[in-house]
Motif scaffolding. Sequence first.
Motif, PDB file in Angstrom:
ATOM      1  N   ALA A 215      37.381  67.530  27.656  1.00  0.00           N
ATOM      2  CA  ALA A 215      35.865  67.677  27.552  1.00  0.00           C
ATOM      3  C   ALA A 215      35.248  67.762  26.478  1.00  0.00           C
ATOM      4  N   ALA A 232      30.537  70.732  31.141  1.00  0.00           N
ATOM      5  CA  ALA A 232      31.490  69.317  31.167  1.00  0.00           C
ATOM      6  C   ALA A 232      32.639  70.142  31.993  1.00  0.00           C
ATOM      7  N   GLY A 298      33.971  62.122  28.431  1.00  0.00           N
ATOM      8  CA  GLY A 298      32.365  62.761  28.046  1.00  0.00           C
ATOM      9  C   GLY A 298      32.797  62.314  26.015  1.00  0.00           C
TER      10      GLY A 298
END
Length: 428
Positions: A215, A232, A298
């Motif tokens: 992430a 996150a 992400g």
Amino acid sequence: MTRDGGTGFGIGRRRLLATAGGAALTGVLAACGSNTGRGGKGSGPALSQWYHQYGEPGTEAAVKRYAAEYDKARVTVQWRPGDYDRQTAAALLTDSGPDVFEVDGPRLDQIKGGQIVDVTEQIESVKDDFNQAVLKPKIWDGKIWAVPQTIDTQLLFYRKSLLQAAGVQPPQSVDELVEAAKTLTRHHRKDKVKGLFLGNDGGAAVLGGTPLFAAGLSLITEDGKVGFDDPAAARVLGKVRQLYADGSLLLGAPTDWSDPAAFVQGLTAMQWSGLWALPQVKKALGDDFGVLPFPKDGAGKPAVPVGAYGSAVSARSKHQKEAKAFVKWLWVDGTDKQEDFALSYGFHIPARISLAKKAKQLKEGAAAEAVRFATDHGFAEPLLWTTASRTAYQDALNHIIKDGANPETELKAVVRKVNSELQRAKKK
């Protein structure tokens, strides 16, 4: 990982797990002087070298052969079964411990406590040729405290035919991994094939901080702060929980994640395991498999946990100069022995980038991909990641995955614990 054969993220195949059986500290110290390896042919001082007990046939004979070839000292190898970390911790406090020894780390308290010596000079000329991810945790205060020996890493294995039958592409993101595992489980339900195997506990033990790195986060930042105090982190761990909640994970397999049996027997379409499993997988499946890093989430990037035991010199050695020279001869200059150690008694990556690139066993197919992943996406636990921090995080991850605990709430508690540990470390 337990520390991963030096990787810090699970159980490494190089390490033969055993318990100390409740041995008293006095028993550990009494064993420190035992002679279990032939001395080298050298005419110089006597040096004692310790290794933990590897689980791969031929390794013990190999390291004794290396020692016997050294002609500037008489090196005696000790093969240490049982709780090696506990044994070395005790021995480093005495004058009867090793001159040269393997270290899973090293740990910050060993460095700050003056238990090991700086080996920067021995590695300086080629330090850029070492895999930087495994070298980094061996550096403190601008100095190198151990020379990486060989790299273990973990990978996502996938069965090409099973993915193709379900119309699934190899996942390139965590979202795709969750969806792929779900689709594969549904498509192959009649054959009782699960989409993914992350270990019989659902993945908490083996994954560790890997999802955080995927992430774009870290365990500890470059400036010594908590690296996952970020929304996150909760998001990606929530997705890992979804794999468990969807029923997409294989649980209760006959062997755990470090053994590829579940994968080669067709119990799962994908499995997180170690590079050490690759020869066994290839022998069973031929070309019907591929490997991937843990996919990104992400704004992050793919992540591959790596680790390496290091060769260190005890500060209590009466022959530090000669011990350092031996470490340089074996783990810096001895490229033939480094390649032999990595690839002749199991399947591992030499710590030197140049050796990994030229090794014939690593030039093609999944092996070459694994080398690239370890070089481009490798990460290792930092020196400031203490046992207490690791335990707090692992407990939280287990609660998130298996119990459905709120990721944000769990991580807040871990952040507090890690902050406390960082403050404690800085005071020493």
